[in-house]
Every structure is written in structure tokens, then in C-alpha cells.
Design a protein around this motif. Structure first.
Motif, PDB file in Angstrom:
ATOM      1  N   VAL A  38       0.878  -1.170   0.000  1.00 31.20           N
ATOM      2  CA  VAL A  38       0.000   0.000   0.000  1.00 31.20           C
ATOM      3  C   VAL A  38       0.919   1.225   0.000  1.00 31.20           C
ATOM      4  CG1 VAL A  38      -1.777   1.257   1.268  1.00 31.20           C
ATOM      5  CG2 VAL A  38      -1.783  -1.241   1.283  1.00 31.20           C
ATOM      6  N   PHE A  39       0.522   2.291  -0.673  1.00 32.89           N
ATOM      7  CA  PHE A  39       1.342   3.496  -0.731  1.00 32.89           C
ATOM      8  C   PHE A  39       0.663   4.641   0.021  1.00 32.89           C
ATOM      9  CE2 PHE A  39       3.039   1.030  -4.165  1.00 32.89           C
ATOM     10  CZ  PHE A  39       4.385   1.367  -4.227  1.00 32.89           C
ATOM     11  N   THR A  40       1.446   5.369   0.807  1.00 33.97           N
ATOM     12  CA  THR A  40       0.932   6.557   1.477  1.00 33.97           C
ATOM     13  C   THR A  40       0.612   7.631   0.441  1.00 33.97           C
ATOM     14  OG1 THR A  40       3.203   7.335   1.793  1.00 33.97           O
ATOM     15  CG2 THR A  40       2.205   6.116   3.613  1.00 33.97           C
ATOM     16  N   ASP A  41      -0.275   8.554   0.784  1.00 35.13           N
ATOM     17  CA  ASP A  41      -0.663   9.610  -0.157  1.00 35.13           C
ATOM     18  C   ASP A  41       0.490  10.558  -0.442  1.00 35.13           C
ATOM     19  OD1 ASP A  41      -3.173   8.488  -0.227  1.00 35.13           O
ATOM     20  OD2 ASP A  41      -4.088   9.971   1.120  1.00 35.13           O
ATOM     21  N   GLU A  42       1.356  10.783   0.544  1.00 32.94           N
ATOM     22  CA  GLU A  42       2.526  11.634   0.345  1.00 32.94           C
ATOM     23  C   GLU A  42       3.786  10.779   0.406  1.00 32.94           C
ATOM     24  OE1 GLU A  42       2.701  15.295   2.440  1.00 32.94           O
ATOM     25  OE2 GLU A  42       0.648  15.861   1.947  1.00 32.94           O
TER      26      GLU A  42
ATOM     27  N   THR B 197       6.405  -6.923  11.981  1.00 33.40           N
ATOM     28  CA  THR B 197       5.611  -8.104  12.318  1.00 33.40           C
ATOM     29  C   THR B 197       4.306  -8.091  11.535  1.00 33.40           C
ATOM     30  OG1 THR B 197       6.539  -8.246  14.560  1.00 33.40           O
ATOM     31  CG2 THR B 197       4.430  -9.356  14.172  1.00 33.40           C
ATOM     32  N   ASP B 198       3.653  -6.933  11.564  1.00 26.24           N
ATOM     33  CA  ASP B 198       2.391  -6.773  10.836  1.00 26.24           C
ATOM     34  C   ASP B 198       2.578  -6.050   9.495  1.00 26.24           C
ATOM     35  OD1 ASP B 198       1.014  -7.914  13.040  1.00 26.24           O
ATOM     36  OD2 ASP B 198       1.048  -5.957  14.041  1.00 26.24           O
ATOM     37  N   TYR B 199       3.564  -5.219   9.419  1.00 25.84           N
ATOM     38  CA  TYR B 199       3.834  -4.465   8.196  1.00 25.84           C
ATOM     39  C   TYR B 199       5.309  -4.113   8.143  1.00 25.84           C
ATOM     40  CZ  TYR B 199       4.060  -0.296  11.146  1.00 25.84           C
ATOM     41  OH  TYR B 199       4.403   0.616  12.113  1.00 25.84           O
ATOM     42  N   SER B 200       5.799  -3.748   6.986  1.00 25.32           N
ATOM     43  CA  SER B 200       7.185  -3.298   6.831  1.00 25.32           C
ATOM     44  C   SER B 200       7.221  -2.069   5.943  1.00 25.32           C
ATOM     45  CB  SER B 200       8.062  -4.402   6.226  1.00 25.32           C
ATOM     46  OG  SER B 200       7.605  -4.754   4.928  1.00 25.32           O
ATOM     47  N   ILE B 201       8.208  -1.220   6.186  1.00 25.42           N
ATOM     48  CA  ILE B 201       8.414  -0.035   5.345  1.00 25.42           C
ATOM     49  C   ILE B 201       9.419  -0.430   4.266  1.00 25.42           C
ATOM     50  CG2 ILE B 201       9.157   2.369   5.257  1.00 25.42           C
ATOM     51  CD1 ILE B 201       8.439   2.573   8.240  1.00 25.42           C
ATOM     52  N   GLU B 202       8.924  -0.631   3.072  1.00 26.56           N
ATOM     53  CA  GLU B 202       9.778  -1.087   1.981  1.00 26.56           C
ATOM     54  C   GLU B 202      10.586   0.064   1.383  1.00 26.56           C
ATOM     55  OE1 GLU B 202      10.022  -4.509   0.804  1.00 26.56           O
ATOM     56  OE2 GLU B 202       9.181  -4.611   2.841  1.00 26.56           O
ATOM     57  N   ASN B 203       9.969   1.242   1.287  1.00 25.69           N
ATOM     58  CA  ASN B 203      10.655   2.390   0.691  1.00 25.69           C
ATOM     59  C   ASN B 203      10.029   3.662   1.240  1.00 25.69           C
ATOM     60  OD1 ASN B 203      11.628   4.477  -1.053  1.00 25.69           O
ATOM     61  ND2 ASN B 203      11.988   2.972  -2.675  1.00 25.69           N
ATOM     62  N   ALA B 204      10.757   4.349   2.125  1.00 22.40           N
ATOM     63  CA  ALA B 204      10.217   5.558   2.751  1.00 22.40           C
ATOM     64  C   ALA B 204      10.112   6.715   1.761  1.00 22.40           C
ATOM     65  CB  ALA B 204      11.089   5.955   3.938  1.00 22.40           C
ATOM     66  N   VAL B 205      10.949   6.723   0.722  1.00 25.96           N
ATOM     67  CA  VAL B 205      10.912   7.806  -0.259  1.00 25.96           C
ATOM     68  C   VAL B 205       9.609   7.748  -1.063  1.00 25.96           C
ATOM     69  CG1 VAL B 205      12.009   8.790  -2.308  1.00 25.96           C
ATOM     70  CG2 VAL B 205      13.408   7.979  -0.395  1.00 25.96           C
ATOM     71  N   THR B 206       9.229   6.538  -1.491  1.00 27.09           N
ATOM     72  CA  THR B 206       8.003   6.403  -2.285  1.00 27.09           C
ATOM     73  C   THR B 206       6.769   6.198  -1.417  1.00 27.09           C
ATOM     74  OG1 THR B 206       8.281   4.000  -2.506  1.00 27.09           O
ATOM     75  CG2 THR B 206       9.310   5.390  -4.180  1.00 27.09           C
ATOM     76  N   GLY B 207       6.965   5.887  -0.130  1.00 32.77           N
ATOM     77  CA  GLY B 207       5.829   5.630   0.755  1.00 32.77           C
ATOM     78  C   GLY B 207       5.245   4.240   0.600  1.00 32.77           C
ATOM     79  N   GLU B 208       6.096   3.268   0.267  1.00 33.85           N
ATOM     80  CA  GLU B 208       5.617   1.900   0.059  1.00 33.85           C
ATOM     81  C   GLU B 208       5.601   1.134   1.385  1.00 33.85           C
ATOM     82  OE1 GLU B 208       6.772  -2.283  -2.208  1.00 33.85           O
ATOM     83  OE2 GLU B 208       8.090  -0.539  -2.382  1.00 33.85           O
TER      84      GLU B 208
ATOM     85  N   ILE C 276      -7.409   0.265   7.621  1.00 34.72           N
ATOM     86  CA  ILE C 276      -6.280   0.692   8.453  1.00 34.72           C
ATOM     87  C   ILE C 276      -6.052   2.185   8.257  1.00 34.72           C
ATOM     88  CG2 ILE C 276      -5.103  -1.549   8.575  1.00 34.72           C
ATOM     89  CD1 ILE C 276      -3.428  -0.736   6.182  1.00 34.72           C
ATOM     90  N   GLU C 277      -5.272   2.774   9.168  1.00 31.45           N
ATOM     91  CA  GLU C 277      -4.944   4.197   9.088  1.00 31.45           C
ATOM     92  C   GLU C 277      -3.453   4.391   9.284  1.00 31.45           C
ATOM     93  OE1 GLU C 277      -7.360   6.175  11.980  1.00 31.45           O
ATOM     94  OE2 GLU C 277      -9.204   6.019  10.779  1.00 31.45           O
ATOM     95  N   PHE C 278      -2.924   5.418   8.606  1.00 31.41           N
ATOM     96  CA  PHE C 278      -1.505   5.755   8.694  1.00 31.41           C
ATOM     97  C   PHE C 278      -1.349   7.119   9.364  1.00 31.41           C
ATOM     98  CE2 PHE C 278      -0.635   3.294   4.495  1.00 31.41           C
ATOM     99  CZ  PHE C 278      -0.696   2.093   5.185  1.00 31.41           C
ATOM    100  N   ASP C 279      -0.451   7.211  10.326  1.00 29.32           N
ATOM    101  CA  ASP C 279       0.033   8.482  10.869  1.00 29.32           C
ATOM    102  C   ASP C 279       1.512   8.572  10.530  1.00 29.32           C
ATOM    103  OD1 ASP C 279      -2.490   8.735  11.981  1.00 29.32           O
ATOM    104  OD2 ASP C 279      -1.853   8.164  14.001  1.00 29.32           O
ATOM    105  N   TYR C 280       1.945   9.701   9.957  1.00 31.68           N
ATOM    106  CA  TYR C 280       3.355   9.822   9.590  1.00 31.68           C
ATOM    107  C   TYR C 280       3.689  11.281   9.343  1.00 31.68           C
ATOM    108  CZ  TYR C 280       1.444  10.071   4.819  1.00 31.68           C
ATOM    109  OH  TYR C 280       0.730  10.421   3.695  1.00 31.68           O
ATOM    110  N   THR C 281       4.972  11.530   9.161  1.00 31.72           N
ATOM    111  CA  THR C 281       5.469  12.858   8.799  1.00 31.72           C
ATOM    112  C   THR C 281       6.035  12.796   7.393  1.00 31.72           C
ATOM    113  OG1 THR C 281       5.996  13.372  11.107  1.00 31.72           O
ATOM    114  CG2 THR C 281       7.083  14.695   9.401  1.00 31.72           C
TER     115      THR C 281
END
Length: 256
Positions: A118-122, A143-154, A169-174
Motif C-alpha cells: 500500500v502506498f501513502t498519499d505523500e 511483524t504486521d507491516y514493513s516499510i519497503e521504501n520511505a521515499v516512495t511511501g511503500e 487501516i490508518e496511517f500516521d506519519y510525517t
């Protein structure tokens, strides 16, 4: 014969998305480094043959030129946004600005097939927290999810974790500030304008080809490589100019 006339050098092509038909355009774009460059010429002729009774054979006595075409074929290896606009048949670039902010309660659904992303909106994200709808429960990174690429938001949802298929689900991030150029592929099959070829010689004479009317577009595939510099073929078709310089239909060459 003089060795001073042997031509060795390289050219730069400048393209203005205007200039034809008296349209000023936006100014000349330097199309970057050009590893290979060729002038292409095409002439179509109708041949006429007359019968020679003495030799008892048909002999050619006339050539009639019906079609004349000229173009520049070249490769580029500097693939900046405006070049991608040409290669993808775009109709211009627009600036997309991401100011950077704290994002909360960004709603998504887990993929139908787990171990997919899933990709973040930003993009350019950090400090990611994944929760259920309404902020509970809080899921566990790696365990439940992994950050594959912080630049693309994957974000990949891990099969076997607590997030099940299709779950809300919901995402909180900067997100960090980012400026990008947007291109709409397929919006314009060719880009028309005017151009200049500036050829600089190591041996032989420099010359400038001023082209008042032309179209530029990719020539064939655009291969992208991870092992060497990506080079893309481009063709600049010279079109007859009947408005600005009607006595110079294919432009003019200033030699020396």
C-alpha cells in the motif's frame, strides 16, 4: 584536399516549443548531451524512360523529384523532466509541491492479497504508525507491516501478521517537503516548434543550422538501464516553413 576539412566534433540541439508560424514560444531548451547525431535526407523520385529504337532498349531520360524530407536523428542521455515530457508524448510539465506536514488518520485498506504493498498519499515519509480504523489497535513494524521504501511511501502488509485481507487501516506519519514535475503521458503525439543545431568542431569548421519549423518525438523504444547510462533515440523532423522564411523551407546553415 586538406586535412582541415575533415570534420570531427559534436553537436548540441536547442528546441523551442514555438517559433513556427510566428509564434514566439517559451525559448530554446538545451536538449543536453548528445552521444550520437546524424542528418537524414530522403528524396522520392519518379523515373521516366524513353524507348531508343536504335539500341532497342528503354533508356532513362528524366528524373522527377516528388518528395523531399530532412531530419536530425540523435540520442540523448540527460533525462530531465522536460525531456521526459517529449519522450512520453506529454503536453508540458507542471510543478507539484509537497510542503511537508504531519499526517494523521490517513485511511487505507489492506490489499486483498497479503505480502503486497500500500502506498501513502505523500512521499518522503518518516515516523510511520499503522493503526486500525479509529486509531486502534496499533500494529507492529516488521511483524504486521514493513516499510519497503520511505521515499516512495511503500508499505507492505505482512502475511501472517495481525492485519488481515481488506482490513480498514490508518496511517500516521510525517512527510518531508518535495518538489516534483508532473507529466501527462500521451497528451501530445509530437511537439512542434523551432530548433537550432550548434555543431562545434575539433577539426573542421563549426556550423549552425537554424530550423524554423519542426517536430520532435522519440524514435522507437526508450530503454532504461541499471548497468550503464540510459540513452534514448529522438528524431527531429524538419517541416517546411512557409511563414517566417518561405525562401528557406528547411531553414538555413551558417558554416564557418
Amino acid at each position: 584536399m586538406s586535412t582541415a576539412n575533415i570534420l570531427i566534433g559534436g553537436g548540441r540541439i536547442f528546441f523551442n516549443d514555438g517559433g513556427q508560424d510566428g509564434n514566439a514560444g517559451n525559448g530554446y531548451l538545451d536538449m543536453g548531451n548528445i552521444p550520437a547525431l546524424a542528418v537524414q535526407k530522403a528524396i522520392t523520385e519518379i523515373e521516366h524512360f524513353g524507348f531508343n529504337a536504335t539500341n532497342r532498349s528503354r533508356q532513362k531520360d528524366l528524373n522527377i523529384v516528388t518528395d523531399i524530407g530532412m531530419s536530425l536523428s540523435f540520442t540523448v542521455d540527460e533525462l530531465f523532466a522536460e525531456m521526459w515530457n517529449i519522450l512520453l508524448f506529454g503536453n508540458g510539465t507542471t510543478t507539484q509541491t509537497q510542503s511537508g506536514s504531519s499526517i494523521t488518520n490517513e485511511a487505507h485498506n489492506a490489499p486483498v492479497l497479503l505480502d503486497r504493498s500500500v502506498f501513502t498519499d505523500e512521499s518522503n515519509i518518516s515516523s510511520l504508525v499503522v493503526t486500525g480504523s479509529g486509531g486502534s489497535p496499533t500494529y507492529t513494524l516488521d511483524t504486521d507491516y514493513s516499510i519497503e521504501n520511505a521515499v516512495t511511501g511503500e508499505i507492505k502488509i505482512i502475511d501472517g501478521g495481525a492485519i488481515t485481507t481488506g482490513l480498514a487501516i490508518e496511517f500516521d506519519y510525517t512527510s518531508a517537503a518535495r518538489v516534483r514535475e508532473k507529466i501527462v503521458p500521451g497528451a501530445d503525439a509530437s511537439v512542434k516548434g523551432s530548433a537550432r543545431l550548434e555543431f562545434t568542431s575539433q577539426n573542421g569548421d563549426d556550423f549552425t543550422w537554424i530550423i524554423q519549423n519542426c517536430e520532435v518525438k522519440p524514435d522507437g523504444d526508450s530503454p532504461l538501464s541499471s548497468t550503464e547510462a540510459s540513452e534514448v533515440s529522438v528524431v527531429l523532423n524538419i517541416l517546411v516553413d512557409k511563414v517566417v522564411t518561405p525562401t528557406e523551407p528547411f531553414g538555413s546553415v551558417l558554416h564557418g
